[in-house]
Design an enzyme around this catalytic site. Structure first.
Site, PDB file in Angstrom:
ATOM      1  CD  GLU A 276       0.041  -0.957   3.337  1.00 55.07           C
ATOM      2  OE1 GLU A 276       0.182  -2.388   2.718  1.00 55.07           O
ATOM      3  OE2 GLU A 276       0.236  -1.060   4.589  1.00 55.07           O
ATOM      4  CG  ASN A 277       4.756   1.021  -1.364  1.00 53.24           C
ATOM      5  OD1 ASN A 277       5.123   0.565  -0.445  1.00 53.24           O
ATOM      6  ND2 ASN A 277       4.425   0.142  -2.669  1.00 53.24           N
ATOM      7  CD  GLU A 310      -2.366  -3.889  -0.629  1.00 57.00           C
ATOM      8  OE1 GLU A 310      -1.979  -3.161   0.017  1.00 57.00           O
ATOM      9  OE2 GLU A 310      -2.663  -5.268  -0.514  1.00 57.00           O
TER      10      GLU A 310
HETATM   11  N1  0A1 Z   1       0.867  -4.522   3.882  1.00 56.92           N
HETATM   12  C1  0A1 Z   1       0.915  -5.370   2.741  1.00 56.92           C
HETATM   13  C2  0A1 Z   1       1.514  -6.741   2.995  1.00 56.92           C
HETATM   14  C3  0A1 Z   1       2.817  -6.929   2.765  1.00 56.92           C
HETATM   15  C4  0A1 Z   1       3.672  -6.989   3.671  1.00 56.92           C
HETATM   16  C5  0A1 Z   1       4.832  -7.165   3.525  1.00 56.92           C
HETATM   17  C6  0A1 Z   1       5.511  -7.326   2.296  1.00 56.92           C
HETATM   18  O1  0A1 Z   1       6.669  -7.324   2.213  1.00 56.92           O
HETATM   19  C7  0A1 Z   1       7.116  -8.447   1.345  1.00 56.92           C
HETATM   20  C8  0A1 Z   1       4.633  -7.133   1.302  1.00 56.92           C
HETATM   21  C9  0A1 Z   1       3.309  -6.834   1.450  1.00 56.92           C
HETATM   22  C10 0A1 Z   1      -0.785  -5.698   2.653  1.00 56.92           C
HETATM   23  O2  0A1 Z   1      -1.384  -5.836   3.803  1.00 56.92           O
HETATM   24  O3  0A1 Z   1      -1.206  -5.713   1.613  1.00 56.92           O
HETATM   25 ZN    ZN Z   2      -2.949  -4.888   4.346  1.00 60.28          ZN
END
Ligand code: 0A1
Ligand code: ZN
Length: 890
Positions: A276-277, A310
């Site tokens: 979700e950047n 996201e």
């Molecule tokens: N925050 C993202 C999940 C995510 C977590 C760690 C990552 O590193 C490889 C990549 C994505 C979500 O909840 O969509």
């Molecule tokens: Zn998430």
């Protein structure tokens, strides 16, 4: 690879940062193997931190080429001269200035050699980043923790031909050619302070689709989705889903998007689903690309859900972020809760609920019952990457769902508004979040918060009695929860129990409090009982006939219900419960019981026998079909893993498989005519549409085909072959292939070959081809999988491909992964060890397929333990794999 597991991190040790970074200016010159990163960081002492504390910046595998402190170049060869030191994993200033100061750090990194896919890496021809949880420290030295929020300005530079598209967070403020060179640049500024885990950049040559969205306050936002050239049409559905998600968040939560642009970039190599950047979501292309020819209805639903997830993070995660990684569920549980509600609104709510609960039980209940069980808010971790679990995500979402049930829709929405108002721009905790709802609802939510602090799935035991003379009906509730690692004893949870009383021929009867049990009429007539102690009795009065309790409607709490409903009662609920979820649940409960009995028969050397009444009930569901999607769920038996979990100990996966197959065959034979007629009636007419109603029709038709083939192989092969050849959509084509894949013979191999031939250019379809073969429940499958690992299309370095083959074998082929000679365990353990040095995160996830090993029968249990010990004992393990291996072992 980080191999230190020495230091567990504890929630109780949390301290505010001693220094803050207000502004970050990055200048990134992209290069395949030598990308130069100049970071100018504006520090200031945190007035709430310790004075004169050393400044310790995190790093991971870094080399600084230059560091300048307030204009003064530090001699990196002689750290004594500046009183600090720089190693690959930390940069320390022992006595930093106690006033605002600047640090300029220059690092050189090699994106092409980054196989961990954390930090800056290459996916195909794309430069991209992944910084959650601790990837930013692989780009530059930083205070890599979510409570340090900074305003970023990012200048990107690259060869114009190699990376014509240069993206970062926020809005683009400048771009142009660099005179006299073949390079160009872009400058992005994100006005919203954010933690570094939300930083992203992309440099690529991709195809784009654009659209726009006007927010309800009238601001126009440019939307861009960037995918591999030629795949642009496959991004149209994601764009549509994005706009629906944006409108939904405005309508349901009053939340608008806040930048001028929103970009999504799809890459083929990604460790998770998506990220979700801020303003620049980076996606596993699996959750962006969809066309009728390449994606199934389920894929479409996933694209919609992940795009929404996201996007929703922009408020729940980005505008309000987490104080520390122990609070991960603050953003993840809440955002999953929001994306579930969105999908329920876009599709059939009961059908979505059934699918969500199936997934919760399959993943989270299994996790909670095994050695990897942990709190929704953990108190300690050794590797945070291992906490992106279904407990944090799905159980985290269930907690919020319960909260909403308990305080009501209105207070819930007001509580969310207060949360957004009070914590916007801040890094918050679970306590901060809960306090908003406590304040609005004027309730003490202390006991409710135990859901965050106690692991394990509570067991809700219910007994019922009817007093014919007094015309009262009494329910006795009790709750318990088994010990989980490091938590022997549990306090009672707050369990909201939505319920109704069903009288055959009448339906739901009005609920009247019977007095003397502490239940008010208001509580009783709300239809939700709050169960907060270890035992509670509720008596209903004016009950003219013995009713059938419909308990835990809509699955109002993530608990295991232990209620010995009579079979005739289940049958009534299957047909007449006003709650769709519980109609489905009654059928599952009935089937699970039969299957448990059959497993016992098979293990005793007898033939399993099935119940004609149940077949009749399913028949009536098929015949009365008003919602095909629901019917498809109702005629799909509990999975082998579901049955194993119900049995709970001394599990024999082969016996479970045999029992389930025998029941499927029985059904297929007994209700053949009805299945055939549904199959014919639902044949597709008109062009493909991914909408829920059309998808439901296809789901039922394909579920019918599956059962038909179980009951009559010959006819099944015939029908499936025809469907396979004629199908115009991936949903129907792949469903037919799944049926054929279960039946050994030349048709199967021919179909698999033809499928590969037709789709070899479509990576996501080929993933399905690998995954399907890995899940064939036959002895020969392990050899097939081993052969497929040598296939030219197989790649160890592409996470989707590895998950498709090895991941599916471990997670979705219970008989072969658990083969009684241990070959499945050894195979997966071997892959974990091979993969670990390259991509520890992925290796650790694969190893967690062992999460249910302790409930197996003794022989398999010993073999699984020995494979786990083999992994745990291997030298130079990553922190990720070591953590999972050690937590899995006794
Ligand atoms: N925050 C993202 C999940 C995510 C977590 C760690 C990552 O590193 C490889 C990549 C994505 C979500 O909840 O969509
Ligand atoms: Zn998430």
């Amino acid at each position: 690879m980080r191999t230190d597991t020495g230091k567990p991190v504890h929630l109780k040790d949390y301290r505010v940062p001693d220094y803050l970074i207000g502004k970050v200016d990055l200048d990134v010159k992209l290069h395949l193997s030598a990308t130069r990163v100049q970071a100018r960081l504006a520090f200031r002492p945190n007035p709430n931190g310790r004075r004169n504390a050393p400044l310790v910046l995190d790093g991971d595998g870094l080399t600084a080429t230059k560091i300048v402190l307030d204009g003064e170049v530090l001699d990196l060869q002689n750290s004594a001269s500046w009183n600090g030191f720089a190693t690959s994993d930390a940069f320390t200033l022992n006595a930093p200035p106690q006033r605002p100061f600047d640090l300029e750090i220059e690092t050189e990194i090699d994106p092409s050699a980054n196989t961990q896919l954390m930090g800056l890496y290459r996916s195909g021809s794309v430069y991209c980043t992944q910084c959650e949880a601790e990837g930013f420290r692989r780009i530059t030295y930083f205070l890599d923790r979510p409570d340090v929020l900074s305003v970023y300005t990012v200048r990107l530079e690259a060869e114009s031909s190699e990376a014509p598209l240069l993206l970062s967070n926020g809005n683009k403020v400048a771009s142009g050619k660099i005179d006299g060179t073949s390079r160009h640049f872009a400058i992005w500024h994100d006005p919203y302070p954010k933690p570094c885990y939300l930083f992203a950049l992309v440099g690529s040559n991709l195809g784009s689709i654009f659209s726009d969205f006007t927010t309800r306050s009238g601001r126009k936002v440019l939307l861009g989705i960037h995918v591999e050239h030629g795949k642009e049409p496959q991004a149209a559905y994601a764009m549509d889903a994005l706009k629906r998600a944006m409108a939904w968040d405005e309508r349901v939560y009053g939340r608008e998007y806040d930048l001028d642009v929103f970009n999504i970039v799809a890459v083929s190599d990604f460790n998770m689903g998506a990220m979700e950047n801020k303003g620049l979501n980076i996606f596993n292309d699996k959750y962006v690309l969809a066309s009728p020819e390449t994606a199934t209805d389920t894929d479409y639903a996933h694209v919609e859900a992940v795009i929404a997830h996201e996007y929703f993070h922009n408020w729940t995660g980005n505008r309000i972020t987490c104080r520390d990684w122990f609070q991960l569920c603050l953003k993840e549980g809440l955002t999953v809760f929001r994306d579930h509600a969105f999908s329920a609104d876009m599709r059939s709510a009961p059908v979505r609920r059934i699918a969500d609960v199936r997934a919760l039980r399959a993943q989270q209940f299994a996790e909670d019952a095994g050695p990897l069980a942990h709190n929704v808010r953990p108190e300690t971790y050794r590797e945070i990457n291992n906490f992106y679990t279904s407990t944090i995500y799905e159980k985290g979402a269930e907690i919020i769902r319960m909260l909403k049930v308990l305080i009501g829709d209105d207070s819930f929405r007001k509580g969310m508004d207060l949360y957004f108002d009070r914590y916007d721009g801040k890094a918050a905790t679970i306590e901060d979040f809960i306090s908003c709802f406590a304040e609005i609802s004027r309730r003490d939510l202390t006991q409710f918060s135990l859901w965050y602090n106690q692991a394990g799935t509570p067991i809700l035991k219910v007994t019922a009695s009817y007093d014919e003379v007094a015309k009262t009906f009494t329910l006795d509730f009790s709750q318990s929860c088994k010990p989980t690692p490091n938590q022997e004893k549990k306090e009672p949870f707050v369990i909201p129990i939505a319920l109704g009383l069903v009288v055959p021929g009448v339906g739901d009867i009005a609920l009247r409090a019977g007095g003397n049990d502490g239940a008010s009429q208001a509580e009783i007539s709300s239809g939700v009982i709050e169960f907060t102690s270890t035992q509670r009795r509720i008596t209903f009065c004016d009950v003219a006939r013995r009713p059938i309790p419909s308990l835990l409607r809509g699955f109002s709490a993530p608990v295991r219900l232990d209620y010995a409903a009579g079979e005739a009662d289940l049958m009534t609920l299957i047909k007449h419960d006003s709650d769709g979820f519980n109609r489905w649940q009654a059928a599952q409960t009935y089937a699970t019981r039969m299957l448990q009995r059959s497993v016992a028969c098979i293990r005793a050397g007898d033939l399993p026998r099935y119940d004609a009444d149940f077949t009749a009930a399913l028949l009536s569901i098929i015949e009365q079909t008003t919602d095909p999607a629901f019917t498809a769920q109702a005629i799909t038996l509990p999975s082998e893993a579901d049955i194993a979990r119900e049995i709970g100990e001394d599990v024999d996966p082969d016996a479970i498989h045999l029992a389930r197959e025998a029941l499927r065959q029985d059904f297929g034979r007994e209700i053949k005519e009805a299945l055939l007629s549904a199959y014919t009636r639902l044949s597709e007419i008109g062009p493909y549409s991914p909408d829920a109603v059309s998808a439901g029709r296809r789901a039922l038709r394909n579920a019918a085909l599956d059962l038909l083939a179980a009951g009559d192989r010959l006819e099944g092969v015939c029908l499936a072959t025809r469907q396979f050849e004629d199908a115009e959509t991936m949903t129907d084509k792949f469903a037919a292939l799944c049926v054929l894949a279960q039946i050994p013979g030349t048709e199967r191999e021919k179909a698999l070959d033809s499928f590969y031939g037709a789709y070899q250019g479509e990576a996501l379809v080929i993933d399905k081809w690998f995954a399907l073969q890995a899940t064939i429940p036959e002895r020969g499958t392990l050899n097939r999988v081993k052969a497929l690992m040598k296939h030219k299309a197989f790649s160890y370095s592409n996470p989707n491909r590895l998950r498709a083959l090895a991941g599916s074998f471990a997670a979705a082929n219970p008989t072969q992964f658990n083969a009684d000679d241990g070959s499945g365990y050894d195979f997966i353990a071997g892959i974990v060890l091979d993969l670990d040095p390259k991509n520890p995160q992925l290796a650790a996830r694969l190893l967690s397929a062992f999460k249910s090993w302790r409930m197996l029968e003794p022989r398999r249990k010993a073999l699984a333990e020995s494979a786990l010990r083999h992994v745990a004992g291997a030298g130079a393990l990553s922190a990720d794999v070591k953590d999972i291996a050690e937590r899995s072992l006794p």
